[in-house]
Design a protein around this motif. Sequence first.
Motif, short mmCIF file in Angstrom:
data_model
loop_
_atom_site.label_atom_id
_atom_site.label_comp_id
_atom_site.label_asym_id
_atom_site.label_seq_id
_atom_site.Cartn_x
_atom_site.Cartn_y
_atom_site.Cartn_z
N THR A 116 0.60 -1.20 0.01
CA THR A 116 0.30 0.06 -0.17
C THR A 116 1.00 1.24 -0.06
OG1 THR A 116 -1.85 -1.26 1.21
CG2 THR A 116 -1.89 1.13 1.01
N ALA A 117 2.00 1.32 0.89
CA ALA A 117 2.71 2.37 0.94
C ALA A 117 3.61 2.78 -0.59
CB ALA A 117 3.68 2.31 2.04
N THR A 135 -9.36 2.90 6.11
CA THR A 135 -8.59 3.87 6.51
C THR A 135 -7.18 3.50 7.06
OG1 THR A 135 -10.91 4.86 7.43
CG2 THR A 135 -8.70 5.48 8.67
N LEU A 136 -6.39 4.19 7.00
CA LEU A 136 -5.11 3.99 7.18
C LEU A 136 -4.42 4.67 8.41
CD1 LEU A 136 -3.43 3.96 3.59
CD2 LEU A 136 -4.54 2.16 4.69
N ILE A 147 -5.92 8.19 8.03
CA ILE A 147 -5.75 8.82 6.95
C ILE A 147 -6.84 8.12 5.81
CG2 ILE A 147 -4.50 9.51 4.71
CD1 ILE A 147 -1.61 8.75 6.33
N ILE A 149 -8.43 6.40 2.74
CA ILE A 149 -7.71 5.74 1.73
C ILE A 149 -7.60 6.62 0.37
CG2 ILE A 149 -9.64 4.36 0.85
CD1 ILE A 149 -5.85 3.19 0.75
N ASP A 151 -7.21 9.83 0.51
CA ASP A 151 -6.05 10.86 0.50
C ASP A 151 -4.91 10.39 0.36
OD1 ASP A 151 -8.46 12.70 0.72
OD2 ASP A 151 -8.63 12.41 2.98
N PHE A 152 -4.52 9.11 0.48
CA PHE A 152 -3.37 8.66 0.62
C PHE A 152 -2.51 8.50 -0.30
CE2 PHE A 152 -0.22 5.01 1.27
CZ PHE A 152 0.26 5.40 2.42
N ASN A 159 3.13 8.94 -1.84
CA ASN A 159 1.95 8.85 -0.62
C ASN A 159 2.03 9.94 0.23
OD1 ASN A 159 3.56 8.01 1.76
ND2 ASN A 159 3.76 6.01 0.58
N SER A 160 0.92 9.93 0.93
CA SER A 160 1.09 11.37 2.01
C SER A 160 1.72 11.05 3.47
CB SER A 160 -0.55 11.40 2.19
OG SER A 160 -1.09 10.39 3.00
N LEU A 161 2.62 10.15 3.58
CA LEU A 161 3.21 10.01 4.69
C LEU A 161 4.43 10.90 4.68
CD1 LEU A 161 3.76 5.95 4.98
CD2 LEU A 161 2.09 7.41 6.18
N LEU A 167 3.40 3.48 8.14
CA LEU A 167 2.16 3.00 8.10
C LEU A 167 2.10 1.87 8.98
CD1 LEU A 167 -0.88 2.81 6.72
CD2 LEU A 167 0.50 1.40 4.88
#
Length: 274
Positions: A116-117, A135-136, A147, A149, A151-152, A159-161, A167
Motif C-alpha cells: 500500500t505504501a 482507513t490507514l 488517513i 484511503i 487521501d493517501f 503517498n501522503s506519509l 504506516l
Amino acid sequence: MIPAAFDYVRADSADAALAALAEHGDEAKLLAGGHSLIPLMKFRLAAPAVVVDIGRLQDLSYINDAGDHLAIGALTRFTDIETSDLVKSQTPLLAACASNVGDPQVRHRGTIGGSTAHADAASDTPSALLALRATLVAKGPDGEREIAIDDFFTGFLENSLSDTEMLTEIRVPKVPDAGWSFQKFNRRAQDWAIVGASILVNNGSTGIGLVNMGGTPVRAAAAEAAISSGGSAADAGALAADGTSPTADLNASVEYRQHLARVLTTRGLAEAGA
C-alpha cells in the motif's frame, strides 16, 4: 544492476524504526518484504543512504476484530490475509485480492502495508482498499493519525506519509453480507494486471477500485455514481474509464486499457449483484 551503497539498520520494534526515520529523515527507507524497494534500488530509481529493515517485527503483524472493522497490522503477510477465516468472513473481497497477488513466494514475504505504501497503480491491494473505503493509520514523532484511503495516494509511487512516519495499521470496514468481485486481466498467471477491478456492493453503497488505470491507484467514480443513481451494471460499467488516465506500454494501449476497465467493471458489478 547492483544498488548504490547504503547503511543497514535492523529495527527490533516499531518505535526503533521510527527513531531511525527521525534520525535520518528522507535519506532513509523502510524495508519490509522487499518486493517494492529492492527493484527500485537495483535500477537506481531509489538510492537511500540508510535502509531500515522492519521485516522481522512482530508487533505490526496481526488481524484483529475491532468491532465495526478489522484492524490489520501493516506487516501482515498476504498469505495470512488470504487464509484468515476472519478476513474471509468479514471482508471477503480483501481475501480474494490477497490470493491473487503474485505467486506463493511473493505472498509469503510481501506485506499489505508495504504494498500500500509503495502506491503502485499496478498493484492489486490498493484497488480493494479503495473499494472497501479503508482507513490507514500512520505513526510518527507527533503520534498517530488516520488517513482516508482516498487521501493517501498523492502521485506516481508517492503517498501522503511524511519522511518520519510509517504506516502501522489498515482498518477495513466489516461487510460480511456485501456483494463483491475481484477482476484481474493479465497475459500469464501471476503477472501484474494489465487492468484490474475490485468491486463492493453494500446496502446501496458501491465501491470500485481500479488497477493500472492511472499514475496512482484510482476509483471509478463515474461508475460508482451511476450505480448510486439506479443505473444498471452495464450502464455503470460503460463509465468505468471516465476520469482515468491510463498509460500505454508494451502490454496495452490506452484505448485497450479503457476497454478492459469497462468490461471488467461491468462483469464485476454483475457478479456482485449490482
